[in-house]
Design a protein around this motif. Structure first.
Motif, PDB file in Angstrom:
ATOM      1  N   SER A  15       1.975  -5.826   1.059  1.00  0.00           N
ATOM      2  CA  SER A  15       2.147  -6.661  -0.137  1.00  0.00           C
ATOM      3  C   SER A  15       3.290  -6.168  -1.014  1.00  0.00           C
ATOM      4  O   SER A  15       3.754  -6.889  -1.888  1.00  0.00           O
ATOM      5  CB  SER A  15       0.845  -6.714  -0.942  1.00  0.00           C
ATOM      6  OG  SER A  15       0.533  -5.421  -1.429  1.00  0.00           O
ATOM      7  N   PHE A  16       3.788  -4.968  -0.785  1.00  0.00           N
ATOM      8  CA  PHE A  16       4.923  -4.445  -1.541  1.00  0.00           C
ATOM      9  C   PHE A  16       6.258  -4.833  -0.923  1.00  0.00           C
ATOM     10  O   PHE A  16       7.305  -4.478  -1.418  1.00  0.00           O
ATOM     11  CB  PHE A  16       4.850  -2.917  -1.645  1.00  0.00           C
ATOM     12  CG  PHE A  16       3.744  -2.441  -2.521  1.00  0.00           C
ATOM     13  CD1 PHE A  16       3.856  -2.527  -3.903  1.00  0.00           C
ATOM     14  CD2 PHE A  16       2.591  -1.911  -1.978  1.00  0.00           C
ATOM     15  CE1 PHE A  16       2.835  -2.087  -4.717  1.00  0.00           C
ATOM     16  CE2 PHE A  16       1.564  -1.468  -2.790  1.00  0.00           C
ATOM     17  CZ  PHE A  16       1.692  -1.560  -4.168  1.00  0.00           C
ATOM     18  N   ARG A  17       6.226  -5.558   0.154  1.00  0.00           N
ATOM     19  CA  ARG A  17       7.442  -5.888   0.892  1.00  0.00           C
ATOM     20  C   ARG A  17       8.539  -6.519   0.029  1.00  0.00           C
ATOM     21  O   ARG A  17       9.696  -6.166   0.189  1.00  0.00           O
ATOM     22  CB  ARG A  17       7.112  -6.772   2.085  1.00  0.00           C
ATOM     23  CG  ARG A  17       8.221  -6.806   3.105  1.00  0.00           C
ATOM     24  CD  ARG A  17       7.777  -7.468   4.384  1.00  0.00           C
ATOM     25  NE  ARG A  17       6.698  -6.780   5.065  1.00  0.00           N
ATOM     26  CZ  ARG A  17       6.866  -5.795   5.939  1.00  0.00           C
ATOM     27  NH1 ARG A  17       8.056  -5.378   6.232  1.00  0.00           N
ATOM     28  NH2 ARG A  17       5.836  -5.238   6.514  1.00  0.00           N
ATOM     29  N   PRO A  18       8.242  -7.396  -0.917  1.00  0.00           N
ATOM     30  CA  PRO A  18       9.324  -7.973  -1.711  1.00  0.00           C
ATOM     31  C   PRO A  18      10.131  -6.931  -2.503  1.00  0.00           C
ATOM     32  O   PRO A  18      11.325  -7.068  -2.664  1.00  0.00           O
ATOM     33  CB  PRO A  18       8.617  -8.930  -2.666  1.00  0.00           C
ATOM     34  CG  PRO A  18       7.344  -9.257  -1.991  1.00  0.00           C
ATOM     35  CD  PRO A  18       6.975  -8.026  -1.212  1.00  0.00           C
ATOM     36  N   ARG A  19       9.490  -5.881  -2.970  1.00  0.00           N
ATOM     37  CA  ARG A  19      10.182  -4.867  -3.767  1.00  0.00           C
ATOM     38  C   ARG A  19      10.636  -3.671  -2.936  1.00  0.00           C
ATOM     39  O   ARG A  19      11.593  -3.003  -3.287  1.00  0.00           O
ATOM     40  CB  ARG A  19       9.296  -4.387  -4.901  1.00  0.00           C
ATOM     41  CG  ARG A  19       9.063  -5.478  -5.906  1.00  0.00           C
ATOM     42  CD  ARG A  19       8.297  -4.943  -7.066  1.00  0.00           C
ATOM     43  NE  ARG A  19       8.053  -6.031  -7.981  1.00  0.00           N
ATOM     44  CZ  ARG A  19       8.060  -5.908  -9.273  1.00  0.00           C
ATOM     45  NH1 ARG A  19       8.300  -4.746  -9.814  1.00  0.00           N
ATOM     46  NH2 ARG A  19       7.825  -6.932 -10.040  1.00  0.00           N
ATOM     47  N   ILE A  20       9.898  -3.364  -1.891  1.00  0.00           N
ATOM     48  CA  ILE A  20      10.251  -2.254  -1.010  1.00  0.00           C
ATOM     49  C   ILE A  20      10.584  -2.863   0.337  1.00  0.00           C
ATOM     50  O   ILE A  20       9.735  -3.479   0.978  1.00  0.00           O
ATOM     51  CB  ILE A  20       9.082  -1.251  -0.883  1.00  0.00           C
ATOM     52  CG1 ILE A  20       8.701  -0.702  -2.254  1.00  0.00           C
ATOM     53  CG2 ILE A  20       9.458  -0.120   0.060  1.00  0.00           C
ATOM     54  CD1 ILE A  20       7.444   0.159  -2.233  1.00  0.00           C
ATOM     55  N   SER A  21      11.825  -2.690   0.767  1.00  0.00           N
ATOM     56  CA  SER A  21      12.284  -3.389   1.965  1.00  0.00           C
ATOM     57  C   SER A  21      11.439  -3.093   3.202  1.00  0.00           C
ATOM     58  O   SER A  21      11.166  -3.978   3.987  1.00  0.00           O
ATOM     59  CB  SER A  21      13.753  -3.083   2.239  1.00  0.00           C
ATOM     60  OG  SER A  21      13.925  -1.697   2.453  1.00  0.00           O
ATOM     61  N   ASN A  22      11.043  -1.859   3.403  1.00  0.00           N
ATOM     62  CA  ASN A  22      10.204  -1.538   4.556  1.00  0.00           C
ATOM     63  C   ASN A  22       9.198  -0.454   4.147  1.00  0.00           C
ATOM     64  O   ASN A  22       9.462   0.734   4.303  1.00  0.00           O
ATOM     65  CB  ASN A  22      11.047  -1.068   5.737  1.00  0.00           C
ATOM     66  CG  ASN A  22      10.204  -0.889   6.985  1.00  0.00           C
ATOM     67  OD1 ASN A  22       8.984  -1.044   6.960  1.00  0.00           O
ATOM     68  ND2 ASN A  22      10.845  -0.545   8.086  1.00  0.00           N
ATOM     69  N   HIS A  25       8.424   2.408   6.737  1.00  0.00           N
ATOM     70  CA  HIS A  25       9.548   3.118   7.352  1.00  0.00           C
ATOM     71  C   HIS A  25       9.259   4.607   7.580  1.00  0.00           C
ATOM     72  O   HIS A  25       9.591   5.152   8.620  1.00  0.00           O
ATOM     73  CB  HIS A  25      10.807   2.949   6.509  1.00  0.00           C
ATOM     74  CG  HIS A  25      11.991   3.677   7.040  1.00  0.00           C
ATOM     75  ND1 HIS A  25      12.598   3.329   8.225  1.00  0.00           N
ATOM     76  CD2 HIS A  25      12.647   4.756   6.577  1.00  0.00           C
ATOM     77  CE1 HIS A  25      13.601   4.160   8.450  1.00  0.00           C
ATOM     78  NE2 HIS A  25      13.649   5.033   7.462  1.00  0.00           N
ATOM     79  N   ASN A  26       8.667   5.271   6.616  1.00  0.00           N
ATOM     80  CA  ASN A  26       8.438   6.711   6.731  1.00  0.00           C
ATOM     81  C   ASN A  26       6.959   7.069   6.696  1.00  0.00           C
ATOM     82  O   ASN A  26       6.569   8.034   6.059  1.00  0.00           O
ATOM     83  CB  ASN A  26       9.151   7.456   5.583  1.00  0.00           C
ATOM     84  CG  ASN A  26      10.652   7.401   5.747  1.00  0.00           C
ATOM     85  OD1 ASN A  26      11.168   7.654   6.817  1.00  0.00           O
ATOM     86  ND2 ASN A  26      11.331   7.053   4.681  1.00  0.00           N
ATOM     87  N   ASP A  27       6.151   6.316   7.397  1.00  0.00           N
ATOM     88  CA  ASP A  27       4.722   6.611   7.365  1.00  0.00           C
ATOM     89  C   ASP A  27       4.397   7.776   8.295  1.00  0.00           C
ATOM     90  O   ASP A  27       5.095   8.049   9.258  1.00  0.00           O
ATOM     91  CB  ASP A  27       3.900   5.374   7.740  1.00  0.00           C
ATOM     92  CG  ASP A  27       4.099   4.952   9.171  1.00  0.00           C
ATOM     93  OD1 ASP A  27       5.254   4.715   9.558  1.00  0.00           O
ATOM     94  OD2 ASP A  27       3.105   4.860   9.912  1.00  0.00           O
ATOM     95  N   PHE A  28       3.350   8.477   7.950  1.00  0.00           N
ATOM     96  CA  PHE A  28       2.878   9.605   8.740  1.00  0.00           C
ATOM     97  C   PHE A  28       1.356   9.561   8.753  1.00  0.00           C
ATOM     98  O   PHE A  28       0.722   9.550   7.708  1.00  0.00           O
ATOM     99  CB  PHE A  28       3.349  10.930   8.126  1.00  0.00           C
ATOM    100  CG  PHE A  28       2.835  12.132   8.858  1.00  0.00           C
ATOM    101  CD1 PHE A  28       3.429  12.543  10.038  1.00  0.00           C
ATOM    102  CD2 PHE A  28       1.753  12.837   8.382  1.00  0.00           C
ATOM    103  CE1 PHE A  28       2.948  13.642  10.724  1.00  0.00           C
ATOM    104  CE2 PHE A  28       1.254  13.940   9.062  1.00  0.00           C
ATOM    105  CZ  PHE A  28       1.870  14.344  10.228  1.00  0.00           C
TER     106      PHE A  28
END
Length: 177
Positions: A15-22, A25-28
């Protein structure tokens, strides 16, 4: 930024995709720890502060925290080690000559892993709920959501609500649940 959340809520980051492009990207993913990984997680951070654990205590911690699958849950290690670290520094404040060793006596004084984890729940409930009755009710709900082998159980809201209505209709005292 670092966000730590349980895997069942991970998808909500989309749901944060509009403000955070991906947002992925850095999930762990931090899985349960093996016995040796848990040993390192217990000992290594303390050593960075020139603090040691009694070796007998490390073995005891591992035995107390190990799950049926021979793995250790990282949050439990974190909570127990934090409590022991706090206990050490509390004693160090009183006795500046205290050796830099977290001992089995400190562990026993804190109620061992089970007592430390129970106390954490107590602190969270005290902070979140004002009334004793609310805290006891929340504690009973949580016991329904945990299996006998200390794993989370999934329960539909409607099933839990139905169980709560039954408890209330029966007029059961919370201590009887």
């Amino acid at each position: 930024w670092v966000f730590a959340l349980r895997s069942e809520f991970f998808g909500a980051l989309a749901s944060f995709r509009p403000r955070i492009s991906n947002p992925f990207h850095n999930d762990f993913r931090l899985d349960r720890l093996t016995r040796e990984e848990a040993r390192e997680v217990i000992v290594k951070p303390a050593s960075l502060y020139h603090i040691e654990y009694e070796s007998i205590l490390v073995d005891r911690l591992l035995e107390d925290l190990i799950q049926i699958d021979d793995e250790v849950a990282p949050p439990q290690v974190q909570l127990v080690c934090l409590a022991l670290y706090d206990s050490y520094y509390e004693r160090k404040r009183v006795n500046s000559n205290l050796s830099a060793v977290i001992t089995q006596d400190m562990y026993l004084d804190n109620g061992e892993a089970r007592g430390i984890l129970r106390h954490h729940l107590h602190r969270v409930l005290m902070h979140s709920l004002q009334q004793q009755e609310e805290r006891e009710f929340a504690r009973k709900i949580l016991t329904v959501l945990i299996s006998s082998d200390q794993r989370r159980l999934r329960c539909r809201y409607s099933d839990l609500a139905r169980q709560l209505v039954i408890w209330m209709k029966d007029g059961q005292n919370l201590d009887q649940l």
